[in-house]
Design a protein around this motif. Structure first.
Motif, PDB file in Angstrom:
ATOM      1  N   GLN A  88       0.836  -1.203   0.000  1.00 52.92           N
ATOM      2  CA  GLN A  88       0.000   0.000   0.000  1.00 52.92           C
ATOM      3  C   GLN A  88       0.872   1.255   0.000  1.00 52.92           C
ATOM      4  O   GLN A  88       0.615   2.189  -0.758  1.00 52.92           O
ATOM      5  CB  GLN A  88      -0.942   0.011   1.205  1.00 52.92           C
ATOM      6  N   TYR A  93      -0.831  -1.536  -3.959  1.00 55.63           N
ATOM      7  CA  TYR A  93      -2.183  -1.950  -3.564  1.00 55.63           C
ATOM      8  C   TYR A  93      -2.974  -0.705  -3.207  1.00 55.63           C
ATOM      9  O   TYR A  93      -2.428   0.248  -2.641  1.00 55.63           O
ATOM     10  CB  TYR A  93      -2.143  -2.834  -2.310  1.00 55.63           C
ATOM     11  N   LYS A  94      -4.263  -0.746  -3.489  1.00 58.43           N
ATOM     12  CA  LYS A  94      -5.161   0.328  -3.076  1.00 58.43           C
ATOM     13  C   LYS A  94      -5.525   0.141  -1.611  1.00 58.43           C
ATOM     14  O   LYS A  94      -5.518  -0.973  -1.101  1.00 58.43           O
ATOM     15  CB  LYS A  94      -6.436   0.309  -3.919  1.00 58.43           C
ATOM     16  N   ILE A  95      -5.908   1.244  -0.999  1.00 58.58           N
ATOM     17  CA  ILE A  95      -6.386   1.188   0.384  1.00 58.58           C
ATOM     18  C   ILE A  95      -7.903   1.170   0.319  1.00 58.58           C
ATOM     19  O   ILE A  95      -8.516   2.126  -0.153  1.00 58.58           O
ATOM     20  CB  ILE A  95      -5.861   2.379   1.192  1.00 58.58           C
ATOM     21  N   TYR A 104      -2.906   6.031   7.087  1.00 56.82           N
ATOM     22  CA  TYR A 104      -2.112   6.076   5.857  1.00 56.82           C
ATOM     23  C   TYR A 104      -1.695   7.524   5.569  1.00 56.82           C
ATOM     24  O   TYR A 104      -0.527   7.805   5.295  1.00 56.82           O
ATOM     25  CB  TYR A 104      -2.937   5.491   4.707  1.00 56.82           C
TER      26      TYR A 104
END
Length: 156
Positions: A88, A93-95, A104
């Motif tokens: 992430q 990777y998407k959150i 984040y």
């Protein structure tokens, strides 16, 4: 001078909804200079997750480095055995979890205060044993300090 940060998080006895604990270890030139651990979210709440604990650990470690003026000491290497968090933060990777977004963003804000950058790398669990051990210490301390947690944990 090289600075390394190892961090870890756990959520027990269930994930999500258990007791989420974080820990980090900071090393300078291979020697441990600081470590910390604690509870990452309200125990037994929807915010108590392993991933929240992982992000909290990294945020707290970066905060400590900034507070102690070590963000201006060259490149910082961050190491974690959480593939999700590493990917992430690298943008691979998407959150998707709403619980993670504020943490984040906090980590990104902290990272921006390191002029020479923060490199994040995945490491096998064996290389993260010290931080892992501290998350377990945090969990055991939470149970010792709050006997009612033990009752709730045993019912899960």
């Amino acid at each position: 001078m090289s600075i390394e940060v190892y961090f870890d998080g756990l959520c027990q006895p269930v994930n999500p909804g258990g007791i989420a604990c974080y820990a980090f270890v900071i090393r300078r030139d291979g020697r441990s200079i600081h470590s910390d651990y604690g509870i990452a979210a309200e125990p037994f709440s929807k915010d108590a997750t392993n991933n929240v604990a992982e992000y909290m650990a990294l945020a707290k470690a970066l905060e400590w480095l900034i507070a102690n003026g070590l963000n201006n000491s060259g490149r910082v290497e961050v190491k974690s055995d959480s593939q999700l968090v590493v990917k992430q933060l690298k943008g691979e990777y998407k959150i998707k979890s709403k619980r993670i977004i504020p943490l984040y963003r906090q980590v990104l804000l902290h990272k921006s205060k390191f002029p020479d950058g923060v490199e994040i790398r995945w490491v096998p669990r064996e290389e993260n044993k010290e931080a892992d051990g501290l998350t377990n210490r945090a969990y055991n301390k939470a149970l010792q300090d709050n006997p009612e947690y033990l009752d709730r944990a045993l019912r899960r």
